[in-house]
Scaffold this active site. Structure first.
Site, PDB file in Angstrom:
ATOM      1  N   PHE A 195       0.804  -1.219   0.000  1.00 30.73           N
ATOM      2  CA  PHE A 195       0.000   0.000   0.000  1.00 30.73           C
ATOM      3  C   PHE A 195       0.837   1.269   0.000  1.00 30.73           C
ATOM      4  O   PHE A 195       0.356   2.326  -0.408  1.00 30.73           O
ATOM      5  CB  PHE A 195      -0.941   0.021   1.211  1.00 30.73           C
ATOM      6  CG  PHE A 195      -0.265   0.283   2.539  1.00 30.73           C
ATOM      7  CD1 PHE A 195       0.056   1.572   2.934  1.00 30.73           C
ATOM      8  CD2 PHE A 195       0.042  -0.766   3.397  1.00 30.73           C
ATOM      9  CE1 PHE A 195       0.682   1.818   4.156  1.00 30.73           C
ATOM     10  CE2 PHE A 195       0.668  -0.530   4.619  1.00 30.73           C
ATOM     11  CZ  PHE A 195       0.987   0.766   4.994  1.00 30.73           C
TER      12      PHE A 195
ATOM     13  N   CYS B  72       9.724   1.338   3.372  1.00 29.53           N
ATOM     14  CA  CYS B  72      10.673   0.332   3.855  1.00 29.53           C
ATOM     15  C   CYS B  72      12.097   0.868   3.911  1.00 29.53           C
ATOM     16  O   CYS B  72      12.970   0.233   4.499  1.00 29.53           O
ATOM     17  CB  CYS B  72      10.616  -0.919   2.982  1.00 29.53           C
ATOM     18  SG  CYS B  72      11.266  -0.697   1.312  1.00 29.53           S
TER      19      CYS B  72
ATOM     20  N   GLU C  17       9.329  -3.536  12.943  1.00 31.88           N
ATOM     21  CA  GLU C  17       9.177  -2.511  11.911  1.00 31.88           C
ATOM     22  C   GLU C  17       7.873  -1.763  12.185  1.00 31.88           C
ATOM     23  O   GLU C  17       6.788  -2.291  11.963  1.00 31.88           O
ATOM     24  CB  GLU C  17       9.156  -3.132  10.514  1.00 31.88           C
ATOM     25  CG  GLU C  17       9.088  -2.088   9.410  1.00 31.88           C
ATOM     26  CD  GLU C  17       8.970  -2.693   8.021  1.00 31.88           C
ATOM     27  OE1 GLU C  17       9.451  -2.076   7.068  1.00 31.88           O
ATOM     28  OE2 GLU C  17       8.395  -3.792   7.902  1.00 31.88           O
TER      29      GLU C  17
END
Length: 500
Positions: A150, A282, A383
């Protein structure tokens, strides 16, 4: 009025037939704006069948034909970049400038694909034996699939399908169901550019669609970008079904700040890399490792800058950071901040109570800065994927390096220093796939490859660049011997070839 997003199969819109729909919200308001069709296994099969049919001709098409389409596609994407960015902002929430940057980085790979003839050149050795030549060539795989996240609903798909189709494959894209509209526009523009029907297909869905792609015998390879647990699942499942897999997982990217660094530049970099796109990327810097002698000053400079960031709707030109993708994700990110305090971290900035006047139902969270974070705390180990920056302290370069290398992730990392020797040591000694020297987000340009180490990558190939070309093709070696027309037939020789 709620709009509907359907599939794109065989060059046209195909209405969802599964009877299952997902909801897409505007992150700035919390309102449901769109419903998206969630594909059944049969609908995934229809997309694969369309791609297989198209491969019969696209796989043998000329390089000139493919690049002509890609050049036209690049021009259309450039002309419509604002429209693509607007869709991203409406469904993801990131500010318009971030969305435009995403489109620009995707365009880099389209440009790389336009030059595919040079990437697909083979090798030839002549006269390896008497009148024997050996050639190495690369050929497409067939139908390949991409499953994308997303956080970059346009860029990550463009990291995959332009290069795949340039190599002669046909493609089935399963984008995130949280922000699906950009993928359909990318496919429509490809058709407008002259891409034949069925070469690029888009099926929306959830785990049902993903599992159907992983199991389908007609899919030769799968590309994935997402979290580490899902990347591991994709790699294991697709590999067990005989598919080639590149699965890029999560990250915990560190930035090591040495005592000789320009601390103003380091603080600027930390803020942009940690909080840009609301931390939902990321390659975000989520952990700063500061040497003790400069840590207090660096934290103060980061705080000073972070407090000035304007948070608001992504469509507002004055906003520098938008909301998070969903309320559930917002609440999860906030839990790490409160949890870090309970686990001994010093909360320098707490953004968990932030809201925007007039948009109170949006998925808002402010910037959080956590100092003196321990390596066994949840905020460090997981994360977070939100605007939370952890600061850890180290006494020496060696201690800081060891801390970074102990992480199970190895996506990206950076060092800030004026010392070339220290930077050289770091880039050789750190265990990560992408390294920045005074560059906080070292995402490679399109003609190099993107990918991490350890739990940040499953599979042997990185994405785009040379690795991308190799992933979407397979090598073949051809050995040929032609008798000279002036010589008589030499008869049968049962011995080994005389290469020496």
């Amino acid at each position: 009025m709620t709009k509907t997003v359907n599939h794109w199969i065989g060059g046209k819109t195909v209405e969802g037939a599964s009877g299952t729909w997902g909801e897409v919200t505007d992150p700035a308001t919390g309102a449901v704006t769109t419903r998206v069709a969630l594909a059944s296994a049969d609908e995934v099969g229809a997309a694969v069948a369309a791609a297989k049919e198209a491969y019969a001709t696209w796989g043998t098409s000329s390089l000139a034909q493919r690049t002509a389409v890609l050049f036209r596609y690049r021009a259309l994407l450039d002309a419509r970049r604002d429209d693509i960015a607007a869709l991203i902002t409406a469904e993801h929430g990131k500010v318009h400038s971030d969305a435009l940057g995403e489109v620009a980085r995707g365009l880099e790979i389209v440009e790389l694909a336009c030059g595919i003839p040079g990437q697909l050149k083979g090798e030839l050795s002549t006269q390896v034996s008497n009148r024997v030549d050996v050639a190495s060539i690369r050929q497409p795989l067939g139908v390949v699939a991409g499953i994308t996240p997303f956080n970059f609903p346009a860029m990550v798909p463009m990291w995959m399908f332009p290069l795949a189709i340039a190599c002669g494959n046909t493609f089935v894209l399963k984008p995130s169901e949280k922000d699906p509209s950009a993928a359909n526009l990318l496919a429509e523009l490809a058709a407008e550019a002259g891409l034949p029907d069925g070469v690029l297909n888009v099926v929306h869905g959830d785990k049902v669609a993903v599992d159907a792609l992983l199991a389908h015998p007609g899919v030769a390879a799968v590309s994935f970008v997402g979290s580490t647990p899902i990347a591991r699942y994709i790699h294991t499942t697709a590999s067990a079904n005989g598919k080639r897999v590149q699965a890029l997982g999560g990250a915990k990217n560190h930035m090591l700040v040495l005592p000789d660094a320009d601390l103003d530049a380091a603080a600027d970099a930390a803020v942009s890399a940690a909080y840009g796109s609301a931390g939902e990327r990321c390659m975000a810097i989520s952990a700063v490792v500061a040497l003790d002698s400069v840590a207090d000053e660096l934290v103060a400079k980061i705080r000073e800058r972070a407090e000035k960031i304007k948070i608001g709707p992504g469509a507002d030109p004055s906003s520098e950071m938008g909301p998070l993708i969903t309320r559930a994700h917002r609440d999860k990110v906030a839990s790490y901040v409160t949890g870090a305090a309970a686990q001994g971290a010093e909360v320098v900035l707490d953004g968990t109570g932030y809201t925007v006047e007039g948009y109170e139902e949006g998925h808002w969270i402010g910037l959080s800065l956590l100092d003196r974070v321990s390596t066994d705390s949840d905020a460090y180990r997981d994360e977070i994927f939100g605007p939370v920056l952890c600061v850890l302290r180290a006494a020496t370069y060696e201690e800081g390096l060891a801390l970074i290398n102990a992480s199970p992730y190895g996506n990206g990392t950076a060092v800030f220093t004026r010392d070339g020797g220290a930077a050289r040591r770091f880039q050789l000694e750190v265990e990560a796939g992408m390294v920045g020297v005074n560059v906080p987000i070292p995402v490679p340009v399109g003609y190099h490859s993107f990918g991490g180490w350890k739990d940040s990558l499953f599979g042997d190939h990185h994405i785009y660049g040379n690795d991308g070309v190799h992933f979407y093709t397979r090598g073949k070696v051809v050995t040929t011997r032609w008798p000279d027309p002036s010589e008589p037939h030499a008869g049968v020789d049962l011995g080994f070839p005389r290469n020496h």
